[in-house]
Design an enzyme around this catalytic site. Structure first.
Site, PDB file in Angstrom:
ATOM      1  N   ASN A 187       0.706  -1.196  -0.066  1.00  0.00           N
ATOM      2  CA  ASN A 187       0.084  -0.069   0.112  1.00  0.00           C
ATOM      3  C   ASN A 187       0.837   1.326   0.048  1.00  0.00           C
ATOM      4  O   ASN A 187       0.484   2.314  -0.629  1.00  0.00           O
ATOM      5  CB  ASN A 187      -1.102  -0.143   1.152  1.00  0.00           C
ATOM      6  CG  ASN A 187      -0.286  -0.242   2.511  1.00  0.00           C
ATOM      7  OD1 ASN A 187       0.925  -0.961   2.655  1.00  0.00           O
ATOM      8  ND2 ASN A 187      -1.008   0.358   3.615  1.00  0.00           N
ATOM      9  N   SER A 234      -1.794  -9.070   5.499  1.00  0.00           N
ATOM     10  CA  SER A 234      -3.481  -9.031   6.156  1.00  0.00           C
ATOM     11  C   SER A 234      -3.144 -10.164   7.183  1.00  0.00           C
ATOM     12  O   SER A 234      -2.365 -10.964   7.483  1.00  0.00           O
ATOM     13  CB  SER A 234      -4.121  -9.728   5.060  1.00  0.00           C
ATOM     14  OG  SER A 234      -3.550 -10.819   4.708  1.00  0.00           O
ATOM     15  N   GLU A 246       2.222  -6.997  11.809  1.00  0.00           N
ATOM     16  CA  GLU A 246       1.601  -5.781  11.848  1.00  0.00           C
ATOM     17  C   GLU A 246       0.325  -5.950  10.700  1.00  0.00           C
ATOM     18  O   GLU A 246       0.639  -6.177   9.645  1.00  0.00           O
ATOM     19  CB  GLU A 246       2.601  -4.555  11.407  1.00  0.00           C
ATOM     20  CG  GLU A 246       3.785  -4.312  11.990  1.00  0.00           C
ATOM     21  CD  GLU A 246       3.265  -3.879  13.319  1.00  0.00           C
ATOM     22  OE1 GLU A 246       2.249  -3.309  13.677  1.00  0.00           O
ATOM     23  OE2 GLU A 246       4.173  -3.842  14.478  1.00  0.00           O
ATOM     24  N   GLU A 301     -12.390  -6.136   6.980  1.00  0.00           N
ATOM     25  CA  GLU A 301     -11.400  -5.154   6.315  1.00  0.00           C
ATOM     26  C   GLU A 301     -11.351  -5.591   4.989  1.00  0.00           C
ATOM     27  O   GLU A 301     -11.272  -6.488   4.415  1.00  0.00           O
ATOM     28  CB  GLU A 301      -9.801  -5.142   6.871  1.00  0.00           C
ATOM     29  CG  GLU A 301      -9.084  -3.932   6.112  1.00  0.00           C
ATOM     30  CD  GLU A 301      -7.531  -4.364   6.535  1.00  0.00           C
ATOM     31  OE1 GLU A 301      -6.904  -5.561   6.163  1.00  0.00           O
ATOM     32  OE2 GLU A 301      -6.774  -3.443   6.669  1.00  0.00           O
ATOM     33  N   GLU A 352       5.821  -0.723  15.299  1.00  0.00           N
ATOM     34  CA  GLU A 352       7.036  -0.415  14.138  1.00  0.00           C
ATOM     35  C   GLU A 352       7.122   1.060  14.240  1.00  0.00           C
ATOM     36  O   GLU A 352       6.428   1.869  14.773  1.00  0.00           O
ATOM     37  CB  GLU A 352       6.493  -0.716  12.935  1.00  0.00           C
ATOM     38  CG  GLU A 352       6.444  -2.286  12.568  1.00  0.00           C
ATOM     39  CD  GLU A 352       6.937  -2.599  11.413  1.00  0.00           C
ATOM     40  OE1 GLU A 352       6.204  -2.139  10.375  1.00  0.00           O
ATOM     41  OE2 GLU A 352       7.677  -3.397  11.274  1.00  0.00           O
TER      42      GLU A 352
HETATM   43  P1  NAD Z   1      -1.191  -9.945   2.121  1.00  0.00           P
HETATM   44  O1  NAD Z   1      -1.331 -10.650   3.410  1.00  0.00           O
HETATM   45  O2  NAD Z   1      -1.898 -10.777   0.802  1.00  0.00           O
HETATM   46  O3  NAD Z   1       0.308  -9.928   1.655  1.00  0.00           O
HETATM   47  C1  NAD Z   1       1.413  -9.212   2.396  1.00  0.00           C
HETATM   48  C2  NAD Z   1       2.853  -9.987   2.139  1.00  0.00           C
HETATM   49  O4  NAD Z   1       2.950 -11.546   2.385  1.00  0.00           O
HETATM   50  C3  NAD Z   1       2.932  -9.974   0.457  1.00  0.00           C
HETATM   51  O5  NAD Z   1       4.308  -9.616   0.285  1.00  0.00           O
HETATM   52  C4  NAD Z   1       2.726 -11.478  -0.083  1.00  0.00           C
HETATM   53  O6  NAD Z   1       3.610 -11.727  -0.825  1.00  0.00           O
HETATM   54  C5  NAD Z   1       3.271 -12.061   1.335  1.00  0.00           C
HETATM   55  N1  NAD Z   1       2.558 -13.476   1.554  1.00  0.00           N
HETATM   56  C6  NAD Z   1       1.687 -13.889   1.174  1.00  0.00           C
HETATM   57  N2  NAD Z   1       1.444 -15.156   1.457  1.00  0.00           N
HETATM   58  C7  NAD Z   1       2.305 -15.614   2.019  1.00  0.00           C
HETATM   59  C8  NAD Z   1       2.967 -16.750   2.588  1.00  0.00           C
HETATM   60  N3  NAD Z   1       2.284 -17.901   2.797  1.00  0.00           N
HETATM   61  N4  NAD Z   1       4.064 -16.545   3.374  1.00  0.00           N
HETATM   62  C9  NAD Z   1       4.927 -15.651   3.225  1.00  0.00           C
HETATM   63  N5  NAD Z   1       4.557 -14.232   2.624  1.00  0.00           N
HETATM   64  C10 NAD Z   1       3.549 -14.393   2.114  1.00  0.00           C
HETATM   65  O7  NAD Z   1      -1.722  -8.452   2.218  1.00  0.00           O
HETATM   66  P2  NAD Z   1      -1.812  -7.390   1.130  1.00  0.00           P
HETATM   67  O8  NAD Z   1      -3.049  -7.485   0.715  1.00  0.00           O
HETATM   68  O9  NAD Z   1      -0.601  -7.122   0.448  1.00  0.00           O
HETATM   69  O10 NAD Z   1      -1.751  -5.917   2.164  1.00  0.00           O
HETATM   70  C11 NAD Z   1      -2.663  -5.696   2.889  1.00  0.00           C
HETATM   71  C12 NAD Z   1      -2.879  -5.818   4.355  1.00  0.00           C
HETATM   72  O11 NAD Z   1      -1.593  -5.320   5.069  1.00  0.00           O
HETATM   73  C13 NAD Z   1      -3.978  -5.069   5.031  1.00  0.00           C
HETATM   74  O12 NAD Z   1      -4.699  -6.143   5.762  1.00  0.00           O
HETATM   75  C14 NAD Z   1      -3.374  -3.892   5.624  1.00  0.00           C
HETATM   76  O13 NAD Z   1      -4.264  -3.569   6.805  1.00  0.00           O
HETATM   77  C15 NAD Z   1      -2.080  -4.689   6.117  1.00  0.00           C
HETATM   78  N6  NAD Z   1      -1.340  -3.447   6.310  1.00  0.00           N
HETATM   79  C16 NAD Z   1      -0.959  -3.355   8.004  1.00  0.00           C
HETATM   80  C17 NAD Z   1      -0.103  -2.329   8.434  1.00  0.00           C
HETATM   81  C18 NAD Z   1       0.442  -2.311   9.687  1.00  0.00           C
HETATM   82  O14 NAD Z   1       1.282  -1.325   9.997  1.00  0.00           O
HETATM   83  N7  NAD Z   1      -0.534  -2.894  10.550  1.00  0.00           N
HETATM   84  C19 NAD Z   1       0.563  -1.564   7.246  1.00  0.00           C
HETATM   85  C20 NAD Z   1       0.197  -1.659   5.779  1.00  0.00           C
HETATM   86  C21 NAD Z   1      -0.693  -2.849   5.477  1.00  0.00           C
END
Ligand code: NAD
Length: 489
Positions: free
Chosen positions: A155, A232, A253, A386, A465
């Protein structure tokens, strides 16, 4: 080449760009128009193994440098980013579809994170404490963890890189970053800047690829001492399970379903401004987005009217004057439209938006109309899940107590905001709302590099963080006992 984006984005191991061992690539599309941006290395277990060897070889000498030396190198990287700020911002804009001004702001925040962490080189404070035994001096010192896996979301790509890479490097770890498959280019340019700034080979490596293919082997490796993950809840839970099997340190996070409360004594113009920014800027793709707006009955109609008409007037990208751009990919967009359709079928009213934008200026791009829903039960699926897009829900509440109850009716607990002139109300809210961050008379987003950021409940696992708190993620505390006159103790 599209502007500063090369046609191929390889891995980065030992300060060298390398394709995936399989020779495979996948295509990254531009969210603004759905056109190809670049090919990305489709990595797997063999590439991860190579990065682990590189990080393990480099880490001891890196950790042996003084904190001042590591801080100096981090400052050099931040300066390198400053020099190439426009280029980085252009990459962020191309790979996410956000406006250049938003991309510049994010890039500057990432640079500031570098300067903030670099300053720790001259502090890196521990503690001294007392002891029952005479002639005994006790102190604490931060120790590196070893190899850190840094897995990030798409994001705010360059900020996400900086939030993890700088503190991990500063603490003396060998780092391996797995950027989102949707934003591979920012991690690549960051790695190149690190090399040009003089970072030794192997200290910071990047493995590109899909989560299940490139992320999983990193999480599963017994040589990885820390998994620091931003993404996520679903992915986070599966990673926590795998890393938990071998008792690795894990920092999560995760998502949010953040509430912005508008009280009957609020400055409605200010509340409207912040509700718009929190719900819709960055196309709602913020963990801290205001996806729930809770409004006191007494001002509900007037606030609703303001917010709906301001939302109708928003300029939606492409273009640098747009308030919001596209969402990151077609799959996410389809999931958002489907969730809104399900909510409408269950009785929700769509006050504005609710569909994909398909006008000529949005052709091919992944544009979700900024959407406001009403008549949603606080327990409904759309009120709990979400969506990570420009979609928010208006809730009408009788009074303060009901506002707090609705705000806390969530499995998430990342951020919240309240709009009121009443100091007591503001403090009561700050005390009672179940989140890691609270804002009074502002947005649900807006953290800065020196402020610890993270959530409670399912929004994280208790770590913060950014801020100095980030150093606790990437290091261990060692207690050192000096008994300096052993014959007289
Ligand atoms: P996602 O969970 O789909 O992917 C995040 C990362 O994990 C990507 O790099 C993805 O390739 C990797 N990934 C996916 N499956 C994996 C696995 N099995 N093993 C290891 N890595 C894996 O999330 P997204 O859709 O890219 O991001 C959106 C989410 O991130 C939302 O829920 C948002 O709220 C969260 N987010 C949280 C913060 C925070 O600081 N709390 C900040 C930014 C985004």
């Amino acid at each position: 080449m599209t502007g500063p984006v090369p046609r191929e984005i390889p891995n980065w191991i030992n300060n060298t760009p390398v394709p995936a061992e399989s020779g495979e690539w996948f295509e990254k599309l531009r969210p603004a128009d759905g056109q190809p941006l670049c090919q990305v290395a489709r990595s797997g277990a063999a590439d991860v193994a190579g990065a682990i060897v590189a990080a393990a070889a480099a880490q001891p000498a890196w950790a042996a440098k003084t904190a001042v030396e590591r801080g100096d190198l981090i400052r050099a990287i931040a300066l390198g980013m400053l020099e190439r700020k426009e280029e980085i911002a252009e990459i962020v804009a191309q790979e996410t579809g956000k406006s250049r001004s938003e991309a510049r702001g994010e890039t500057q925040a990432a640079i500031e994170m570098g300067f903030f962490v670099a300053g720790e080189g001259r502090r890196n404070y521990g503690k001294t404490t007392t002891a029952t035994m005479p002639h005994r001096t006790v102190m604490t010192q931060r120790m590196p963890l070893g190899i850190a896996a840094l897995i990030i979301a798409s994001n705010t790509p360059i900020a996400n890189v900086a939030w993890k890479a700088f503190p991990s490097m500063f603490c003396g770890n060998g780092s391996i970053m797995k950027p989102s498959e949707d934003t591979p280019v920012t991690a690549w340019i960051f790695a190149e800047i690190c090399q040009q700034a003089g970072l030794p080979a192997g200290v910071f490596n990047v493995i590109q690829g899909l989560g299940s293919e490139a992320g999983s082997p990193l999480v599963a490796s017994p040589q990885v001492d820390l998994v620091s993950f931003t993404g996520s809840c679903g992915t986070g839970a599966s990673i926590q399970k795998v890393a938990g099997e071998r008792l690795a340190k894990v920092c999560m996070e995760l998502g949010g379903k953040n509430a912005l409360v508008v009280c009957d004594d609020a400055d409605l113009a200010n509340a409207e401004r912040w509700a718009l920014a929190s719900a819709f800027s960055n196309a709602g793709q913020r963990c801290a987005a205001a996806s729930r707006v809770i409004v006191f009955d007494g001002v509900y109609e007037s606030f609703r009217e303001r917010l709906v008409s301001a939302t109708r007037a928003l300029k939606i990208g492409p273009g640098d004057d747009a308030f919001l751009g596209p969402v990151i990919n077609e799959r996410q967009l389809a999931a958002m439209v489907a969730a809104v359709d399900r909510a409408a079928a269950a009785g929700a009213t769509i006050a504005v938006g609710g569909e994909r934008l398909r006008g000529p200026e949005h052709a091919g791009g992944y544009y979700m109309a900024p959407t406001i829903l009403e008549n949603v039960h606080p327990d409904a699926e759309i009120a709990q899940q979400e969506l990570f897009g420009p979609i928010t829900i208006l809730f009408r509440v009788r009074d303060f107590d009901e506002a707090v109850t609705v705000a806390n009716n969530s499995s998430y607990g990342l951020t919240a905001s309240i709009h009121t002139h009443n100091l007591h109300r503001a403090m009561e809210f700050a005390n009672r709302v179940e989140t890691g961050v609270v804002v009074v008379n502002g947005g649900t987003h807006g953290s800065e590099p020196h402020m610890g950021f993270g959530g409670v409940k399912n929004s994280g696992t208790g770590w913060r963080e950014a801020g100095l708190e980030a150093l606790d993620v990437y290091s261990d505390w060692k207690y050192i006992n000096l008994i300096h006159n052993p014959m007289n103790t």
